[in-house]
Design a protein around this motif. Structure first.
Motif, PDB file in Angstrom:
ATOM      1  N   CYS A 188      29.493  60.468  30.527  1.00 55.86           N
ATOM      2  CA  CYS A 188      30.757  60.266  31.237  1.00 55.86           C
ATOM      3  C   CYS A 188      30.454  59.600  32.570  1.00 55.86           C
ATOM      4  CB  CYS A 188      31.526  61.575  31.419  1.00 55.86           C
ATOM      5  SG  CYS A 188      30.681  62.807  32.411  1.00 55.86           S
ATOM      6  N   GLY A 189      31.465  58.921  33.128  1.00 54.46           N
ATOM      7  CA  GLY A 189      31.293  58.250  34.407  1.00 54.46           C
ATOM      8  C   GLY A 189      32.151  57.004  34.501  1.00 54.46           C
ATOM      9  N   THR A 190      31.837  56.154  35.490  1.00 51.95           N
ATOM     10  CA  THR A 190      32.665  54.971  35.749  1.00 51.95           C
ATOM     11  C   THR A 190      32.551  53.921  34.655  1.00 51.95           C
ATOM     12  OG1 THR A 190      30.955  53.948  37.085  1.00 51.95           O
ATOM     13  CG2 THR A 190      32.606  55.269  38.246  1.00 51.95           C
ATOM     14  N   ASN A 191      31.352  53.686  34.133  1.00 55.20           N
ATOM     15  CA  ASN A 191      31.131  52.817  32.975  1.00 55.20           C
ATOM     16  C   ASN A 191      31.577  51.373  33.185  1.00 55.20           C
ATOM     17  OD1 ASN A 191      30.084  52.641  30.317  1.00 55.20           O
ATOM     18  ND2 ASN A 191      32.144  52.618  29.490  1.00 55.20           N
ATOM     19  N   ASP A 192      31.647  50.881  34.410  1.00 58.01           N
ATOM     20  CA  ASP A 192      32.149  49.530  34.663  1.00 58.01           C
ATOM     21  C   ASP A 192      31.275  48.429  34.084  1.00 58.01           C
ATOM     22  OD1 ASP A 192      30.281  50.355  36.607  1.00 58.01           O
ATOM     23  OD2 ASP A 192      30.973  48.827  38.004  1.00 58.01           O
ATOM     24  N   GLY A 219      30.253  51.482  24.067  1.00 55.46           N
ATOM     25  CA  GLY A 219      30.738  50.271  23.409  1.00 55.46           C
ATOM     26  C   GLY A 219      31.919  49.617  24.104  1.00 55.46           C
ATOM     27  N   HIS A 220      32.222  50.041  25.332  1.00 53.43           N
ATOM     28  CA  HIS A 220      33.320  49.452  26.107  1.00 53.43           C
ATOM     29  C   HIS A 220      32.992  49.624  27.585  1.00 53.43           C
ATOM     30  CE1 HIS A 220      34.724  53.500  27.111  1.00 53.43           C
ATOM     31  NE2 HIS A 220      34.617  53.797  25.821  1.00 53.43           N
ATOM     32  N   THR A 221      33.870  49.129  28.459  1.00 52.11           N
ATOM     33  CA  THR A 221      33.634  49.247  29.902  1.00 52.11           C
ATOM     34  C   THR A 221      34.734  50.037  30.602  1.00 52.11           C
ATOM     35  OG1 THR A 221      34.697  47.102  30.253  1.00 52.11           O
ATOM     36  CG2 THR A 221      32.289  47.103  30.031  1.00 52.11           C
TER      37      THR A 221
END
Length: 120
Positions: free
Chosen positions: A31-35, A42-44
């Protein structure tokens, strides 16, 4: 069992923009910002709740036919490390995967040295 993780935790790894939780059965939740796609989902999009990290099959060979949707299998994780814009994990079979902008571009997941393709 909080946040959908039902198995006891073995390890927690924190990075500047994300967190990984490795369970005793070697599953990994991120989990997190994932930018930059660094969480391997598999996504941002931001990942607000710890989500199981699954292998992504990027080989679409359906030739226009509908395939029954099945969940890809989860990674069996030995270790994971999270950087600011990328992550790397080592699977139980010794495979090294990278995620994010400094790892694998495009889908956000790739077998190191092989771009964004999934290699069983």
């Amino acid at each position: 069992q909080e946040y959908g993780i039902e198995t006891p935790l073995q390890d927690v790894v924190c990075g500047p923009n994300g967190t990984a939780f490795v369970t005793t059965d070697q599953h990994c939740y991120t989990c997190g910002t994932n930018d930059a796609g660094q969480l391997g989902q598999g996504h941002t999009n931001p990942v607000l709740i710890p989500t199981l990290l699954r292998r992504q099959d990027n080989n679409n060979n359906n030739n226009g036919q509908q395939q029954q949707e099945q969940q890809p299998p989860p990674f069996q994780v030995n270790s994971i490390d999270i950087g600011e814009k990328f992550s790397a994990l080592i699977c139980s079979q010794g495979e090294l995967y990278t995620f994010g902008s400094d790892g694998s571009l495009g889908s956000g997941m790739g077998f190191l040295g092989h771009g964004d393709l999934y290699h069983p």
